[in-house]
Write a protein that holds these residues in place. Structure first.
Motif, PDB file in Angstrom:
ATOM      1  N   GLU A   1      45.138  42.191  45.819  1.00 39.93           N
ATOM      2  CA  GLU A   1      45.125  40.726  45.888  1.00 39.93           C
ATOM      3  C   GLU A   1      43.694  40.194  45.771  1.00 39.93           C
ATOM      4  OE1 GLU A   1      46.549  36.986  48.712  1.00 39.93           O
ATOM      5  OE2 GLU A   1      47.157  39.041  49.232  1.00 39.93           O
ATOM      6  N   VAL A   2      43.527  39.221  44.884  1.00 46.63           N
ATOM      7  CA  VAL A   2      42.220  38.607  44.644  1.00 46.63           C
ATOM      8  C   VAL A   2      42.149  37.311  45.453  1.00 46.63           C
ATOM      9  CG1 VAL A   2      40.672  37.664  42.891  1.00 46.63           C
ATOM     10  CG2 VAL A   2      42.199  39.576  42.320  1.00 46.63           C
ATOM     11  N   PRO A   3      41.052  37.074  46.181  1.00 47.93           N
ATOM     12  CA  PRO A   3      40.933  35.836  46.958  1.00 47.93           C
ATOM     13  C   PRO A   3      41.189  34.599  46.092  1.00 47.93           C
ATOM     14  CG  PRO A   3      39.151  37.339  47.520  1.00 47.93           C
ATOM     15  CD  PRO A   3      39.883  37.958  46.371  1.00 47.93           C
ATOM     16  N   LYS A   4      41.760  33.583  46.705  1.00 47.46           N
ATOM     17  CA  LYS A   4      42.267  32.414  45.985  1.00 47.46           C
ATOM     18  C   LYS A   4      41.234  31.783  45.059  1.00 47.46           C
ATOM     19  CE  LYS A   4      44.506  27.943  46.770  1.00 47.46           C
ATOM     20  NZ  LYS A   4      45.029  26.990  47.796  1.00 47.46           N
ATOM     21  N   ASP A   5      40.042  31.583  45.523  1.00 44.03           N
ATOM     22  CA  ASP A   5      39.030  30.877  44.732  1.00 44.03           C
ATOM     23  C   ASP A   5      38.022  31.807  44.073  1.00 44.03           C
ATOM     24  OD1 ASP A   5      40.117  28.372  45.426  1.00 44.03           O
ATOM     25  OD2 ASP A   5      39.053  28.434  47.359  1.00 44.03           O
ATOM     26  N   TYR A   6      38.313  33.102  44.099  1.00 41.62           N
ATOM     27  CA  TYR A   6      37.339  34.062  43.559  1.00 41.62           C
ATOM     28  C   TYR A   6      37.496  34.185  42.048  1.00 41.62           C
ATOM     29  CZ  TYR A   6      34.552  38.295  42.997  1.00 41.62           C
ATOM     30  OH  TYR A   6      33.605  39.201  42.611  1.00 41.62           O
ATOM     31  N   ARG A   7      36.380  34.146  41.337  1.00 37.13           N
ATOM     32  CA  ARG A   7      36.376  34.328  39.890  1.00 37.13           C
ATOM     33  C   ARG A   7      35.282  35.326  39.515  1.00 37.13           C
ATOM     34  NH1 ARG A   7      40.279  31.988  40.869  1.00 37.13           N
ATOM     35  NH2 ARG A   7      41.260  30.184  39.857  1.00 37.13           N
ATOM     36  N   SER A   8      35.579  36.185  38.557  1.00 34.59           N
ATOM     37  CA  SER A   8      34.583  37.151  38.093  1.00 34.59           C
ATOM     38  C   SER A   8      34.946  37.573  36.685  1.00 34.59           C
ATOM     39  CB  SER A   8      34.534  38.389  39.004  1.00 34.59           C
ATOM     40  OG  SER A   8      33.719  39.396  38.430  1.00 34.59           O
ATOM     41  N   ASP A   9      33.951  37.625  35.802  1.00 34.19           N
ATOM     42  CA  ASP A   9      34.209  38.072  34.429  1.00 34.19           C
ATOM     43  C   ASP A   9      34.367  39.590  34.359  1.00 34.19           C
ATOM     44  OD1 ASP A   9      31.605  38.917  34.823  1.00 34.19           O
ATOM     45  OD2 ASP A   9      30.728  37.656  33.257  1.00 34.19           O
ATOM     46  N   ARG A  10      34.318  40.255  35.520  1.00 34.02           N
ATOM     47  CA  ARG A  10      34.540  41.706  35.553  1.00 34.02           C
ATOM     48  C   ARG A  10      35.979  42.061  35.916  1.00 34.02           C
ATOM     49  NH1 ARG A  10      29.810  43.745  39.479  1.00 34.02           N
ATOM     50  NH2 ARG A  10      30.595  41.961  40.700  1.00 34.02           N
ATOM     51  N   LEU A  11      36.784  41.073  36.250  1.00 29.75           N
ATOM     52  CA  LEU A  11      38.189  41.300  36.581  1.00 29.75           C
ATOM     53  C   LEU A  11      39.043  40.927  35.374  1.00 29.75           C
ATOM     54  CD1 LEU A  11      38.408  39.867  40.211  1.00 29.75           C
ATOM     55  CD2 LEU A  11      38.059  42.232  39.499  1.00 29.75           C
ATOM     56  N   HIS A  12      39.732  41.890  34.825  1.00 26.86           N
ATOM     57  CA  HIS A  12      40.457  41.652  33.573  1.00 26.86           C
ATOM     58  C   HIS A  12      41.963  41.867  33.697  1.00 26.86           C
ATOM     59  CE1 HIS A  12      36.533  41.475  31.692  1.00 26.86           C
ATOM     60  NE2 HIS A  12      36.235  42.655  32.217  1.00 26.86           N
ATOM     61  N   GLY A  13      42.399  42.804  34.520  1.00 20.88           N
ATOM     62  CA  GLY A  13      43.831  43.091  34.625  1.00 20.88           C
ATOM     63  C   GLY A  13      44.486  42.236  35.682  1.00 20.88           C
ATOM     64  N   ILE A  14      44.429  40.908  35.526  1.00 18.58           N
ATOM     65  CA  ILE A  14      44.903  39.981  36.548  1.00 18.58           C
ATOM     66  C   ILE A  14      46.311  39.490  36.211  1.00 18.58           C
ATOM     67  CG2 ILE A  14      44.536  37.739  37.625  1.00 18.58           C
ATOM     68  CD1 ILE A  14      42.494  39.614  38.582  1.00 18.58           C
ATOM     69  N   ILE A  15      47.193  39.477  37.222  1.00 25.97           N
ATOM     70  CA  ILE A  15      48.503  38.840  37.090  1.00 25.97           C
ATOM     71  C   ILE A  15      48.643  37.812  38.214  1.00 25.97           C
ATOM     72  CG2 ILE A  15      49.519  40.888  36.042  1.00 25.97           C
ATOM     73  CD1 ILE A  15      50.798  40.007  39.439  1.00 25.97           C
ATOM     74  N   THR A  16      49.496  36.814  37.970  1.00 25.32           N
ATOM     75  CA  THR A  16      49.790  35.827  39.002  1.00 25.32           C
ATOM     76  C   THR A  16      51.256  35.945  39.377  1.00 25.32           C
ATOM     77  OG1 THR A  16      48.103  34.314  38.150  1.00 25.32           O
ATOM     78  CG2 THR A  16      49.773  33.387  39.616  1.00 25.32           C
ATOM     79  N   ALA A  17      51.530  36.202  40.664  1.00 27.10           N
ATOM     80  CA  ALA A  17      52.904  36.371  41.138  1.00 27.10           C
ATOM     81  C   ALA A  17      53.579  35.021  41.314  1.00 27.10           C
ATOM     82  CB  ALA A  17      52.905  37.147  42.455  1.00 27.10           C
ATOM     83  N   ASN A  18      54.887  35.062  41.552  1.00 31.94           N
ATOM     84  CA  ASN A  18      55.644  33.830  41.775  1.00 31.94           C
ATOM     85  C   ASN A  18      55.148  33.062  42.990  1.00 31.94           C
ATOM     86  OD1 ASN A  18      57.216  34.515  39.602  1.00 31.94           O
ATOM     87  ND2 ASN A  18      58.881  35.377  40.826  1.00 31.94           N
ATOM     88  N   THR A  19      54.508  33.762  43.914  1.00 32.10           N
ATOM     89  CA  THR A  19      53.972  33.124  45.120  1.00 32.10           C
ATOM     90  C   THR A  19      52.684  32.360  44.854  1.00 32.10           C
ATOM     91  OG1 THR A  19      52.768  35.156  45.636  1.00 32.10           O
ATOM     92  CG2 THR A  19      54.972  34.904  46.596  1.00 32.10           C
ATOM     93  N   GLY A  20      52.124  32.520  43.650  1.00 29.90           N
ATOM     94  CA  GLY A  20      50.850  31.916  43.332  1.00 29.90           C
ATOM     95  C   GLY A  20      49.677  32.829  43.605  1.00 29.90           C
ATOM     96  N   LYS A  21      49.932  33.955  44.274  1.00 32.08           N
ATOM     97  CA  LYS A  21      48.852  34.903  44.556  1.00 32.08           C
ATOM     98  C   LYS A  21      48.457  35.646  43.274  1.00 32.08           C
ATOM     99  CE  LYS A  21      50.230  35.751  49.367  1.00 32.08           C
ATOM    100  NZ  LYS A  21      50.688  36.787  50.341  1.00 32.08           N
ATOM    101  N   ARG A  22      47.155  35.916  43.163  1.00 31.10           N
ATOM    102  CA  ARG A  22      46.650  36.673  42.016  1.00 31.10           C
ATOM    103  C   ARG A  22      46.372  38.115  42.443  1.00 31.10           C
ATOM    104  NH1 ARG A  22      41.591  34.864  39.898  1.00 31.10           N
ATOM    105  NH2 ARG A  22      41.085  34.327  42.048  1.00 31.10           N
ATOM    106  N   TYR A  23      46.694  39.032  41.548  1.00 33.55           N
ATOM    107  CA  TYR A  23      46.486  40.453  41.827  1.00 33.55           C
ATOM    108  C   TYR A  23      45.762  41.106  40.655  1.00 33.55           C
ATOM    109  CZ  TYR A  23      50.166  39.988  45.420  1.00 33.55           C
ATOM    110  OH  TYR A  23      50.922  39.621  46.493  1.00 33.55           O
ATOM    111  N   LEU A  24      44.868  42.025  40.998  1.00 34.04           N
ATOM    112  CA  LEU A  24      44.234  42.889  40.003  1.00 34.04           C
ATOM    113  C   LEU A  24      45.037  44.176  39.911  1.00 34.04           C
ATOM    114  CD1 LEU A  24      41.775  43.702  38.172  1.00 34.04           C
ATOM    115  CD2 LEU A  24      40.791  44.729  40.237  1.00 34.04           C
ATOM    116  N   ILE A  25      45.544  44.501  38.722  1.00 31.21           N
ATOM    117  CA  ILE A  25      46.274  45.750  38.521  1.00 31.21           C
ATOM    118  C   ILE A  25      45.271  46.866  38.265  1.00 31.21           C
ATOM    119  CG2 ILE A  25      48.031  46.922  37.166  1.00 31.21           C
ATOM    120  CD1 ILE A  25      49.051  44.538  38.804  1.00 31.21           C
ATOM    121  N   PHE A  26      45.375  47.913  39.063  1.00 30.54           N
ATOM    122  CA  PHE A  26      44.428  49.030  38.944  1.00 30.54           C
ATOM    123  C   PHE A  26      45.172  50.335  39.185  1.00 30.54           C
ATOM    124  CE2 PHE A  26      41.287  51.917  41.053  1.00 30.54           C
ATOM    125  CZ  PHE A  26      40.512  52.159  39.931  1.00 30.54           C
TER     126      PHE A  26
END
Length: 660
Positions: free
Chosen positions: A385-410
């Motif tokens: 899970e990626v923090p709500k307001d966190y952004r980084s150009d190093r995170l690429h495998g990101i999905i957004t769940a139905n809950t609105g939470k963002r996850y990095l797939i690794f």
């Protein structure tokens, strides 16, 4: 993770037992080969293609569930060998483990000459189903190698086997490598039980109600899945039809009900207590993240530890094929399989305030079908899970769940993938995010081509006798660098030399290389760069006063296509970008007489550009090849053919030099 008990599993079984000698089966009495075998053998066959090696004449499965949820499978199967390469299809192998014991098993055969045989119990063997990755597994195969496995021969067997006690679903894999003439699946449930079905890669077939809680599905003349000679085909398992039955009853406390949420909740129950972090785990996580405050830096440090310092080794006993080992055990032993490594990663991250969850996937894109909830899959990765307001150009495998939470797939098992990305085999597929009541199916993203790159450049000198020499630099990043990173970190010099020779032999017949230098082989977030001096003999081909020179010196990007009608989806394997930049100084006394035409093709899913120019006394070739999508419908095949022919024509084109 649970193995797919269909095409790939069958192949593994055959490999395991192919070395077993033919058993000295006794000639059977006329009444010892059952009537259902004789009836199946008498059937008139349709006309099959010349490459069809065998046909399944009959396959009847009955799945009987007891009031306590325990189920028993009963199977009858008859196979006819059509061609010599179908002999292996006559090898009988029934897998089992401590939870799926074989209750009974019988094997018969009828040779092409009409002789009948019955295999005795003591003529069968029990062997370990070794898959090459397990330190220990209780997976076994009861095997028979009956006589008569020649063209025209009939092989038949029947067995009863306990089903896994902790599943309330079963999957009927009704399509595979062989055509099937007649087959059925019968479900028998106790009073008070209900069921539902989901279908993958096939239209739903209505059940026949046999009354008294019995239902049967029947299919005739199901074609085989045959992709061996079809270029750019998806995996067989991603095409084969299957039906999953989910059932439930009053005495069952944990059920999968045909929804992704129920599957995630079911697995969460198996895995939840395994995710507990011990003080030792917390201490190691603190050590790895000491002085780090950024989310990426902390997650990367822990991710790389599990990725690199915990070996991929599988220990599988019964439910251990599905349930991960405790994080504490994985950490202490420093080894585990995919679900074990993901479990440890999740536990370690939790100690530094980062939440993560397990994700069930399959290493063949398309096997997990978003419209067919089931536990069919063979791999587990991690969603961080990626923090709500966190952004980084190093995170690429990101999905957004139905809950609105963002996850990095690794994937912590993929040792050569940079943190922030995941391997191309999973991209464009689906996974089951296992988050308790928030469990759901998620679409796995397709990553940008700029994250999977190869760049080749060189400055050469061409002599009047056609010899080419210069220094070459090749940089690779992402999945296209996997093989080479492994080569330079885990193999000896001979294998490295052989690989380099194979690479160059694609484009040059006679050459020598020296002064090979390799940088960043173990630094996944940096380009793997190789430089070497190359000398190629007879690169320029003289014809009187003319010399033919190929501006594209190195780097083959062509791929196979055919001219046949296309009905299957197209799998382009991975997004990527390849760039080439070559300069060739012309020999004294020569000038350019003719240049290959420039190419500029953009098809949306891929593009290809190249130019060849003369700059003073230098020939300059540049090209860029970009693949942006991994899966295409069959309707795009004409464009794929156009792309392939464009690449071939450009790679083969030559500049014509003229002697003044």
């Amino acid at each position: 993770m649970n193995r797919k008990l269909h095409l790939s599993c069958i192949a593994a079984i055959v490999c395991t037992i192919a070395c077993i000698a033919v058993v000295p089966a006794l000639a059977a009495n006329k009444d010892s080969v059952p009537d259902w075998v004789h009836d199946a053998a008498k059937q008139t066959l349709p006309i099959y293609s010349p490459t069809t090696r065998a046909v399944i004449l009959l396959e009847d499965m009955t799945y009987t569930v007891a009031p306590d949820g325990q189920a028993v499978e009963h199977l009858r199967k008859v196979i006819k060998i059509l061609r010599p390469n179908g002999r292996e299809d006559g090898i009988v192998g029934v897998p089992y483990d401590k939870d799926t014991k074989i209750l009974s098993m019988h094997v018969w055969s009828i040779g092409p000459d009409g002789h009948e045989y019955a295999v005795k119990d003591n003529e069968m063997v029990d062997v370990g189903a070794f898959d090459g990755i397990s330190l220990y597994s209780d997976d076994k195969v009861r095997a028979a190698n009956p006589p008569g496995r020649d063209p025209g021969g009939i092989i038949a067997y029947e067995y009863e086997r306990k089903a896994r006690p902790y599943l309330t679903e079963t999957t009927w894999f009704f399509q595979g490598e062989l055509p099937r003439l007649h087959q059925s699946f019968t479900l028998v449930l106790p009073v008070g039980f209900t069921f539902g079905t989901v279908w993958a890669h096939h239209d739903e077939v209505k059940a026949i109600d046999l009354e008294h809680q019995n239902w049967r599905w029947q299919m005739d003349n199901v074609p085989r899945i045959d992709t061996d000679e079809i270029p750019l085909a998806p995996a067989d398992e991603a095409l084969a039809g299957r039906m999953t039955v989910h059932y439930g009853g009053p005495n069952l406390s944990l059920m999968t009900t045909g929804t992704w949420q129920s599957i995630g909740q079911w697995y969460d129950t198996l895995a939840h207590d395994r995710l507990t972090a011990t003080p030792e785990i917390a201490a190691k996580a603190a050590e790895l993240t000491a002085g780090k405050t950024d989310f990426y830096d902390k997650a990367e440090a822990i991710g790389q530890f599990v990725q690199k310092d915990v070996r991929y080794v599988e220990i599988k006993v019964g439910i251990g094929g599905l349930q991960p080992h405790a994080a504490a055990d994985v950490f202490r032993n420093r080894y585990g399989d995919c679900k074990d490594k993901s479990t440890l990663l999740t536990a370690m991250l939790s100690t530094v305030g980062i939440h993560a969850a397990l994700v069930m996937v399959d290493t063949d894109r398309g096997v997990v079908d978003a419209d067919a909830p089931s536990t069919v899959g063979d791999h587990v990765v991690t969603a961080i899970e990626v923090p709500k307001d966190y952004r980084s150009d190093r995170l690429h495998g990101i999905i957004t769940a139905n809950t609105g939470k963002r996850y990095l797939i690794f994937d912590p098992t993929w040792e050569l993938t940079p943190f922030g990305q995941f391997e191309h085999e999973l991209q464009g597929g689906y996974g089951v995010l296992m988050e308790g009541k928030d469990s759901q199916i998620i679409a796995l993203p397709v990553l940008n081509p700029s994250l999977n790159t190869i760049s080749r450049s060189a400055h050469f000198q061409l002599t009047a006798d056609g010899q080419l020499q210069g220094t070459v630099t090749v940089s690779r990043f992402g999945d296209v660098s996997d093989r080479w990173r492994n080569l330079y970190t885990a193999t000896d010099q001979k294998k490295q030399q052989d690989a380099m020779n194979d690479f160059l032999h694609q484009d040059i017949t006679t050459f020598t290389i020296k002064d090979l230098k390799v940088e960043n082989a173990g630094s996944l977030n940096k380009d793997l760069t190789t430089t070497f001096d190359l000398e190629a003999q007879s690169f320029g081909k003289s014809m009187g006063a003319l010399m033919m020179v190929r501006p594209r010196v190195l780097g083959t990007e062509r791929f196979p296509t055919d001219m046949k009608h296309r009905s299957l989806p197209i799998d382009l394997r991975e997004t990527m970008q390849a760039k080439d930049d070559y300069e060739i100084d012309l020999p004294a006394g020569y000038t350019v007489d003719e240049l290959p035409p420039a190419v500029n093709l953009d098809l949306g899913f891929a593009s290809y550009t190249s130019t060849t120019e003369q700059k003073g006394n230098t020939l300059h070739y540049t090209r860029t090849y970009t693949v942006r999508e991994v899966s295409l419908p069959a309707s795009k095949y004409a464009d794929v053919q156009r792309l392939a022919s464009t690449i071939i024509a450009d790679e083969q084109s030559s500049a014509v030099l003229k002697k003044q």
